[in-house]
Design a protein around this motif. Structure first.
Motif, PDB file in Angstrom:
ATOM      1  N   MET A   1       0.852  -1.185   0.000  1.00 32.90           N
ATOM      2  CA  MET A   1       0.000   0.000   0.000  1.00 32.90           C
ATOM      3  C   MET A   1       0.892   1.241   0.000  1.00 32.90           C
ATOM      4  O   MET A   1       1.856   1.322   0.727  1.00 32.90           O
ATOM      5  N   GLY A   2       0.580   2.210  -0.843  1.00 33.34           N
ATOM      6  CA  GLY A   2       1.388   3.414  -0.797  1.00 33.34           C
ATOM      7  C   GLY A   2       1.068   4.397  -1.883  1.00 33.34           C
ATOM      8  O   GLY A   2       0.295   4.113  -2.805  1.00 33.34           O
ATOM      9  N   LEU A   3       1.654   5.549  -1.754  1.00 37.12           N
ATOM     10  CA  LEU A   3       1.476   6.599  -2.749  1.00 37.12           C
ATOM     11  C   LEU A   3       2.658   6.590  -3.693  1.00 37.12           C
ATOM     12  O   LEU A   3       3.799   6.361  -3.287  1.00 37.12           O
ATOM     13  N   LEU A 232     -13.483   7.079   5.861  1.00 36.13           N
ATOM     14  CA  LEU A 232     -14.529   6.706   6.812  1.00 36.13           C
ATOM     15  C   LEU A 232     -14.018   6.569   8.249  1.00 36.13           C
ATOM     16  O   LEU A 232     -14.814   6.452   9.182  1.00 36.13           O
ATOM     17  N   THR A 233     -12.669   6.562   8.382  1.00 36.12           N
ATOM     18  CA  THR A 233     -12.139   6.435   9.743  1.00 36.12           C
ATOM     19  C   THR A 233     -11.046   7.453  10.039  1.00 36.12           C
ATOM     20  O   THR A 233     -10.670   7.652  11.194  1.00 36.12           O
ATOM     21  N   GLY A 234     -10.496   8.083   9.001  1.00 35.47           N
ATOM     22  CA  GLY A 234      -9.401   9.019   9.191  1.00 35.47           C
ATOM     23  C   GLY A 234      -8.064   8.340   9.339  1.00 35.47           C
ATOM     24  O   GLY A 234      -7.022   8.997   9.508  1.00 35.47           O
ATOM     25  N   TYR A 235      -8.056   7.042   9.252  1.00 32.45           N
ATOM     26  CA  TYR A 235      -6.826   6.266   9.469  1.00 32.45           C
ATOM     27  C   TYR A 235      -5.783   6.613   8.399  1.00 32.45           C
ATOM     28  O   TYR A 235      -6.102   6.720   7.221  1.00 32.45           O
ATOM     29  N   LEU A 236      -4.522   6.782   8.835  1.00 36.25           N
ATOM     30  CA  LEU A 236      -3.431   7.103   7.915  1.00 36.25           C
ATOM     31  C   LEU A 236      -3.005   5.825   7.203  1.00 36.25           C
ATOM     32  O   LEU A 236      -2.443   4.911   7.804  1.00 36.25           O
ATOM     33  N   LEU A 237      -3.237   5.809   5.914  1.00 37.57           N
ATOM     34  CA  LEU A 237      -2.918   4.608   5.142  1.00 37.57           C
ATOM     35  C   LEU A 237      -1.523   4.664   4.552  1.00 37.57           C
ATOM     36  O   LEU A 237      -0.828   3.662   4.462  1.00 37.57           O
ATOM     37  N   ALA A 238      -1.094   5.854   4.116  1.00 37.32           N
ATOM     38  CA  ALA A 238       0.236   5.984   3.508  1.00 37.32           C
ATOM     39  C   ALA A 238       0.607   7.457   3.449  1.00 37.32           C
ATOM     40  O   ALA A 238      -0.258   8.327   3.583  1.00 37.32           O
ATOM     41  N   GLN A 239       1.907   7.735   3.246  1.00 36.04           N
ATOM     42  CA  GLN A 239       2.314   9.136   3.065  1.00 36.04           C
ATOM     43  C   GLN A 239       3.605   9.194   2.258  1.00 36.04           C
ATOM     44  O   GLN A 239       4.385   8.242   2.238  1.00 36.04           O
ATOM     45  N   ILE A 258       3.003  17.532  -9.463  1.00 38.81           N
ATOM     46  CA  ILE A 258       3.318  16.127  -9.210  1.00 38.81           C
ATOM     47  C   ILE A 258       2.028  15.310  -9.262  1.00 38.81           C
ATOM     48  O   ILE A 258       1.032  15.666  -8.620  1.00 38.81           O
ATOM     49  N   GLY A 259       2.088  14.279 -10.059  1.00 40.35           N
ATOM     50  CA  GLY A 259       0.938  13.382 -10.114  1.00 40.35           C
ATOM     51  C   GLY A 259       1.109  12.283  -9.080  1.00 40.35           C
ATOM     52  O   GLY A 259       2.206  11.779  -8.878  1.00 40.35           O
ATOM     53  N   VAL A 260       0.058  11.947  -8.399  1.00 40.99           N
ATOM     54  CA  VAL A 260       0.150  10.882  -7.389  1.00 40.99           C
ATOM     55  C   VAL A 260      -0.897   9.822  -7.662  1.00 40.99           C
ATOM     56  O   VAL A 260      -1.974  10.089  -8.178  1.00 40.99           O
ATOM     57  N   ARG A 261      -0.513   8.635  -7.333  1.00 42.56           N
ATOM     58  CA  ARG A 261      -1.459   7.519  -7.436  1.00 42.56           C
ATOM     59  C   ARG A 261      -1.409   6.754  -6.124  1.00 42.56           C
ATOM     60  O   ARG A 261      -0.344   6.593  -5.535  1.00 42.56           O
ATOM     61  N   PHE A 262      -2.533   6.283  -5.724  1.00 44.22           N
ATOM     62  CA  PHE A 262      -2.582   5.527  -4.478  1.00 44.22           C
ATOM     63  C   PHE A 262      -2.840   4.065  -4.824  1.00 44.22           C
ATOM     64  O   PHE A 262      -3.816   3.738  -5.493  1.00 44.22           O
ATOM     65  N   HIS A 263      -1.940   3.214  -4.421  1.00 43.34           N
ATOM     66  CA  HIS A 263      -2.079   1.794  -4.749  1.00 43.34           C
ATOM     67  C   HIS A 263      -2.416   1.016  -3.488  1.00 43.34           C
ATOM     68  O   HIS A 263      -1.709   1.089  -2.503  1.00 43.34           O
ATOM     69  N   ILE A 264      -3.462   0.274  -3.563  1.00 39.50           N
ATOM     70  CA  ILE A 264      -3.831  -0.562  -2.417  1.00 39.50           C
ATOM     71  C   ILE A 264      -4.312  -1.912  -2.932  1.00 39.50           C
ATOM     72  O   ILE A 264      -5.051  -1.989  -3.911  1.00 39.50           O
ATOM     73  N   THR A 265      -3.847  -2.931  -2.327  1.00 32.63           N
ATOM     74  CA  THR A 265      -4.197  -4.290  -2.770  1.00 32.63           C
ATOM     75  C   THR A 265      -5.026  -4.972  -1.688  1.00 32.63           C
ATOM     76  O   THR A 265      -5.141  -4.471  -0.558  1.00 32.63           O
ATOM     77  N   ALA A 266      -5.547  -6.122  -2.067  1.00 38.43           N
ATOM     78  CA  ALA A 266      -6.322  -6.890  -1.093  1.00 38.43           C
ATOM     79  C   ALA A 266      -5.447  -7.243   0.113  1.00 38.43           C
ATOM     80  O   ALA A 266      -5.913  -7.213   1.260  1.00 38.43           O
ATOM     81  N   GLU A 267      -4.171  -7.558  -0.149  1.00 38.29           N
ATOM     82  CA  GLU A 267      -3.260  -7.898   0.943  1.00 38.29           C
ATOM     83  C   GLU A 267      -3.110  -6.706   1.891  1.00 38.29           C
ATOM     84  O   GLU A 267      -3.062  -6.883   3.113  1.00 38.29           O
ATOM     85  N   ASP A 268      -3.013  -5.505   1.299  1.00 38.25           N
ATOM     86  CA  ASP A 268      -2.890  -4.300   2.124  1.00 38.25           C
ATOM     87  C   ASP A 268      -4.089  -4.183   3.059  1.00 38.25           C
ATOM     88  O   ASP A 268      -3.963  -3.913   4.250  1.00 38.25           O
ATOM     89  N   VAL A 269      -5.262  -4.395   2.477  1.00 38.22           N
ATOM     90  CA  VAL A 269      -6.486  -4.258   3.271  1.00 38.22           C
ATOM     91  C   VAL A 269      -6.520  -5.302   4.380  1.00 38.22           C
ATOM     92  O   VAL A 269      -6.849  -5.004   5.529  1.00 38.22           O
ATOM     93  N   LEU A 270      -6.142  -6.519   4.017  1.00 39.91           N
ATOM     94  CA  LEU A 270      -6.201  -7.609   4.987  1.00 39.91           C
ATOM     95  C   LEU A 270      -5.219  -7.398   6.140  1.00 39.91           C
ATOM     96  O   LEU A 270      -5.413  -7.942   7.228  1.00 39.91           O
ATOM     97  N   LEU A 284     -13.012   0.825  -2.617  1.00 39.81           N
ATOM     98  CA  LEU A 284     -12.117   0.174  -3.579  1.00 39.81           C
ATOM     99  C   LEU A 284     -12.812  -1.019  -4.234  1.00 39.81           C
ATOM    100  O   LEU A 284     -12.557  -2.174  -3.895  1.00 39.81           O
ATOM    101  N   PRO A 285     -13.708  -0.747  -5.153  1.00 38.70           N
ATOM    102  CA  PRO A 285     -14.510  -1.836  -5.730  1.00 38.70           C
ATOM    103  C   PRO A 285     -13.669  -2.893  -6.435  1.00 38.70           C
ATOM    104  O   PRO A 285     -14.078  -4.046  -6.548  1.00 38.70           O
ATOM    105  N   GLU A 286     -12.466  -2.517  -6.899  1.00 40.81           N
ATOM    106  CA  GLU A 286     -11.685  -3.486  -7.675  1.00 40.81           C
ATOM    107  C   GLU A 286     -11.167  -4.643  -6.821  1.00 40.81           C
ATOM    108  O   GLU A 286     -10.859  -5.708  -7.339  1.00 40.81           O
ATOM    109  N   ILE A 287     -11.075  -4.436  -5.514  1.00 40.27           N
ATOM    110  CA  ILE A 287     -10.609  -5.554  -4.665  1.00 40.27           C
ATOM    111  C   ILE A 287     -11.761  -6.218  -3.912  1.00 40.27           C
ATOM    112  O   ILE A 287     -11.569  -7.215  -3.237  1.00 40.27           O
ATOM    113  N   ALA A 288     -12.946  -5.658  -4.087  1.00 49.99           N
ATOM    114  CA  ALA A 288     -14.084  -6.166  -3.301  1.00 49.99           C
ATOM    115  C   ALA A 288     -14.449  -7.593  -3.663  1.00 49.99           C
ATOM    116  O   ALA A 288     -15.026  -8.323  -2.859  1.00 49.99           O
ATOM    117  N   ALA A 289     -14.140  -7.993  -4.908  1.00 50.49           N
ATOM    118  CA  ALA A 289     -14.531  -9.337  -5.341  1.00 50.49           C
ATOM    119  C   ALA A 289     -13.586 -10.425  -4.824  1.00 50.49           C
ATOM    120  O   ALA A 289     -13.898 -11.612  -4.951  1.00 50.49           O
TER     121      ALA A 289
END
Lengths: 748, 204
Positions: A1-3, A232-239, A258-270, A284-289
């Motif tokens: 997970m990261g920017l 939904l929680t304010g939790y710091l995911l990455a910086q 600067i262009g930024v992208r945030f990448h998060i995977t199912a593993e990150d969520v888990l 993140l609908p792409e990992i919901a399945a």
């Protein structure tokens, strides 16, 4: 997970930037410059009326929303002449979502509604707005006068005041469809778009800017870093380290873009705590399945159930596609623990009226909505895949639905048990019995084909007409069941048998026996009714005939003549009357006996009619019958009837034999019609014979002429004669002669 | 003139009873003898005035070939009136009314079952009387058992009784709409007026 960051445009004095479809639009001090995303080449530059303070891209309208020198306008990047001015001079913020574009200008909120861009597409509200952002659903998150926060629903035209007073400036807002972020000084408030504050974060420094980045994360530009936080929680995911002064979606803007992208995977969520992970998945609908994510969501939903948040849990179960049986198993103890509503007179098979009393319970209401939806899905899936409905799932759903209805919405138990359902029999049985709802139970059991149990229940609880009604509707084709459970009611109220059996398709002979055992007159009443209604059972007609004979009913003769299917032999055993015997012997085709009995009964006219009928059916039999009658009349010496027979049916007799047997004393003038008819018939026979002879002679002549003609046919065959069919020489072949000449025999 | 209401009316019934024809006759005054099965659901709207009140009737036509399960819960949610329709020349379509009604109640889950407005329509009365399979009396008895539901006999082909039926449908739906209207308010909403200021003020 990261920017991930990427330098996109060269250094310069930039105040704002935004991605458009193919470019990065960058605000320079006096223009908007469009750089190609692909190669960073400057592709357009549009002059602005002053320094741009805000730049927003409306993807749905394909236009930039620009605030320059307090003026807000829409600018097409394809056609620079195409603009639309919002008519503001002090705009301080603009936001776009879908086709909505909203501008905050001092105390006013001016917005463009979905549809074509026209002057009259503008709407305006006075709200003392200082800052805003807009969600995709058309909800504007605004800071209004006195540092209050409000959510304006542009679709519904309503304002929801958030119970939040912002302590200090500067204030900034950002929002997604269902969540928002408000910054006030060093403090950040994460809230839902229904106005509930879900988290508060305090930073050491004042955030410079905030914006939604990617599809599901808020970006906060603070202390030289770009933070990605769970909305939904304010939790710091990455910086990441990042120097910038303002933040657009996926773009950090400062002296460079600067262009930024945030990448998060199912593993990150888990790897996150479940309370952090699950809300993040919503964004993140792409990992919901991912199956692991589904399990995670289900586990969280289970937690919500334990905490009593049933509605939220059911929504989560739905998006996680948690198996319905699992959901039902989790919810059932909760539903069962809810007190049942007061007893109502529920609808049933006997009364389709529905009672109005219903209780309200949010837990059960939510569960009902979920179950109805699940029920529909089960049927749709089965139909789409052309297979039967998954019975285990359907049983879980329907049984739970039943329990919910029992708890708060008992009038719907009637409809549920009447339609095709998969409710668990034991649960329904025990529940309905425990609360005395026997009518509904009987209806349910009938739907399951458990008629014996239903009828046993009705035998204990219902009145006789109700039992009969049930039998008519659900057990009409089951003889054993019908007779078993109708005996009592019919014994007490014989007329119920008419209702039950008048149009019955059961074996009526057996039914007649059954009824005779209970009430003989009732049995005859129904038997007569069946016959009158056209029943064609031989045995029933036989029984009815014997009954009429024994009763010496005046209808006997008519019935014996009209019915064609009774057993005459059986009936005959009960008959002593010669006329009736004559009818029955006639039915047995014992015509001689029948005629004799007609004469014994002195029913001469009927006998003649009888002979006539036989003649019409079979000429041969008819002649024999008339002859028999003639002989009987001769023997019984009934001259008048003899004369009558001769004059009416005499031509059917053998003429010479009849004349020979005629009594000597019979006056000739009494049988003139017979004699004339006989003479005419003889003459007719003679003439017919003469004509036949003449016709035969003609035929013979024709044949003789043909023979002579055939003998005269000849042809001359020479060495050059050819076959008229194959055109080859005839030579010494066997030949034939036709109208066309000589042909080979083989060519014939 | 009072505010304009949107009334949602759902027509249910077996395949081929004439749901689409009835709707087309009422809204577009058209009738086609060609049968074309409805797929899923479709609706037409008609604006009308009932007792000085302008209403827009949204009439939902459904596919009778499939049962309720093919239609979403959302389809039934917010219905103001349900029309149960059968063919007077088809006894089976009449017998199916019970099931259509029960399925509707389960799916729509109305708050007040007894007073939810159903209207029953027996269609195709233009067909030869000798082919009639459901008598008026029989249909009326059924309606009486179900709580005196209004019953109309119509011919979508000859436009007989159609307007009268929809007039009652509209009125009953309007009553239901008034009752249900309170539930649709946002409970947490703040009235707009407290934020509004005089439009004449210059706020720019």
């Amino acid at each position: 997970m990261g920017l991930v960051d990427e330098r996109l445009v060269g250094k310069g004095q930039y105040s704002a930037a935004v991605y458009t479809s193919k470019h990065i639009a960058v605000a320079t001090p006096h223009s908007i410059a469009g750089y190609s995303i692909r190669d960073g080449v400057l592709e357009y530059e549009i002059a602005t009326p002053g320094a741009v303070s805000s730049l927003v891209w409306s993807r749905d309208r394909g236009m930039l929303a620009v605030i320059a020198n307090g003026r807000c306008y829409l600018q097409s990047v394809k056609d620079r002449r195409k603009t639309f001015d919002f008519g503001t001079t002090s705009a301080n913020s603009v936001a776009a979502a879908g086709q909505y574009i909203v501008v905050a200008s001092k105390r006013r909120l001016r917005y463009l509604v979905p549809g074509p861009v026209f002057e009259n597409s503008l709407r305006e509200l006075s709200l003392a707005v200082s800052m805003l952002d807009l969600s995709a659903t058309g909800k504007a998150l605004c800071v209004v006068k006195n540092n209050q926060v409000a959510i304006v629903d542009l679709t519904a035209q309503r304002v929801l005041q958030v119970p939040l007073t912002l302590p200090e400036p500067p204030i900034k807002v950002a929002c997604f469809e269902s969540s928002g972020l408000v910054i006030s000084g060093k403090r950040g408030y994460f809230l839902t778009m229904s106005g509930k504050v879900v988290a508060v974060i305090d930073w050491k420094d004042t955030p410079l800017d905030i914006a939604p980045i990617d599809d599901g994360v808020f970006g906060v530009l603070v202390n030289g870093k770009l933070e990605a936080r769970n909305p939904l929680t304010g939790y710091l995911l990455a910086q990441i380290d990042c120097n910038g002064s303002s933040l657009a979606k996926n773009l950090v803007v400062g002296s460079e873009i600067i262009g930024v992208r945030f990448h998060i995977t199912a593993e990150d969520v888990l790897s996150l705590d479940i309370t952090e992970a699950v809300p993040l998945v919503d964004q993140l609908p792409e990992i919901a399945a991912d199956p692991r994510i589904r399990i995670l969501r289900t586990e969280y939903a289970d937690t919500l159930v334990d905490e009593g948040e049933i509605s939220r849990a059911l929504k989560l179960y739905t998006v996680a596609e948690t198996p319905v049986q699992q959901v039902v198993a989790k919810l059932r103890p909760i539903i069962e623990s809810i007190p049942t509503e007061e007893s109502n007179d529920m609808s049933s098979v006997f009364s389709n009226r529905t009672s109005r009393t219903t209780n309200s319970n949010p837990t059960v209401e939510s569960t009902v909505r979920y179950l109805v939806q699940a029920r529909r899905k089960l049927f749709i899936l089965a139909a789409a895949e052309e297979r039967p409905v998954n019975a285990e799932d359907a049983t879980a759903v329907d049984t739970m639905l039943f329990l919910c209805y029992i708890k708060i919405h008992s009038p719907l138990v009637g409809p549920l048990v009447r339609v095709d359902n998969f409710c668990d029999v034991e649960t329904v049985r025990s529940t309905l019995l425990s609360i005395g709802k026997w009518k509904e139970l009987a209806t349910f059991l009938s739907g399951k084909g458990l008629h014996v149990e239903a009828l046993e229940l009705l035998r204990d609880k219902a009145n006789d007409p109700q039992i009969i009604d049930y039998l008519v509707r659900f057990a009409a084709d089951d003889y054993d069941l019908t007779t078993k459970f109708s005996r009592g009611p019919i014994s007490r109220s014989p007329q119920l048998a008419i209702t039950l059996f008048a149009n019955s398709k059961l074996n009526k002979v057996k039914l007649n026996d059954f009824l005779a055992d209970i009430n003989e007159s009732l049995a005859w009443e129904l038997l007569e009714r069946w016959i009158r209604d056209g029943d064609q059972t031989s045995e029933l007609h036989t029984r009815w005939a014997i009954k009429l004979v024994k009763d010496e009913s005046p209808e006997t003769e008519m019935f014996l003549r009209q019915s064609k299917i009774y057993d005459a032999k059986k009936v005959l055993k009960n008959v002593t009357d010669p006329l009736l015997q004559a009818i029955l012997y006639g039915r047995l085709k014992k015509h001689d006996k029948a005629i004799e009995l007609y004469i014994t009964a002195r029913e001469y006219d009927l006998c003649e009619v009888y002979c006539d009928e036989i003649y019409k059916d079979s000429k041969e039999e008819g002649i024999k019958a008339v002859q028999t009658l003639y002989n009987v009349l001769l023997e019984t010496n009934t001259t008048d009837r003899l004369i009558s027979l001769l004059n009416t049916q005499g031509t059917r007799l053998d003429f010479s034999e009849t004349l020979e047997k005629l009594p000597k004393d019979l006056p000739c003038d009494s049988i003139v019609p017979f004699l004339m008819l006989a003479t005419r018939r003889l003459s007719h026979n003679v003439k017919t014979s003469q004509m036949e002879v003449a016709a035969s002679k003609v035929y013979l002549g024709e044949q003789a002429f043909a023979a002579v003609k055939a003998a005269q046919v000849s042809a001359t065959v020479t060495s050059t004669t050819t076959c008229s069919v194959c055109h080859k020489r005839v030579g010494k072949s066997v030949i034939g002669l036709t109208d066309h000449g000589v042909v080979h025999y083989g060519c014939l | 003139m009072a505010r304009k209401s949107m009334l949602k009316v759902i027509i249910l019934g077996d395949s081929g009873v004439g749901k689409t024809s009835l709707m087309q006759q009422y809204v577009n005054k058209k009738f086609s003898t060609q049968y074309k099965a409805t797929i899923g659901a479709d609706f037409l709207t008609k604006e009308l005035t009932l007792d000085d009140r302008r209403v827009v009737m949204q009439i939902w036509d459904t596919a009778g070939q499939e049962r309720f399960q093919s239609l979403g819960v959302a389809f039934y949610r917010g219905a103001d009136c349900c029309v149960l329709m059968f063919d007077v020349n088809n006894a089976k379509s009449f017998e199916a009314l019970d099931t259509w009604r029960d399925e509707f109640l389960i799916q729509a889950n109305p708050t007040d079952l007894e007073n939810f407005p159903f209207v029953v329509i027996g269609n195709k009365i233009d067909v030869d009387e000798t082919r009639r399979a459901v008598s008026t009396q029989k249909a009326q008895r059924w309606c009486a058992q179900k709580g005196n539901l209004p019953y109309f006999e119509t011919s979508a082909k000859e436009a007989t009784g159609v307007n009268q039926a929809f007039d009652v449908i509209g009125r009953n739906a309007l009553q239901q709409d008034d009752v249900e209207g309170f539930d649709q308010e946002y409970p947490d909403g703040v009235d707009f007026s407290q934020y509004e200021q005089e439009r004449s003020d210059c706020a720019c």
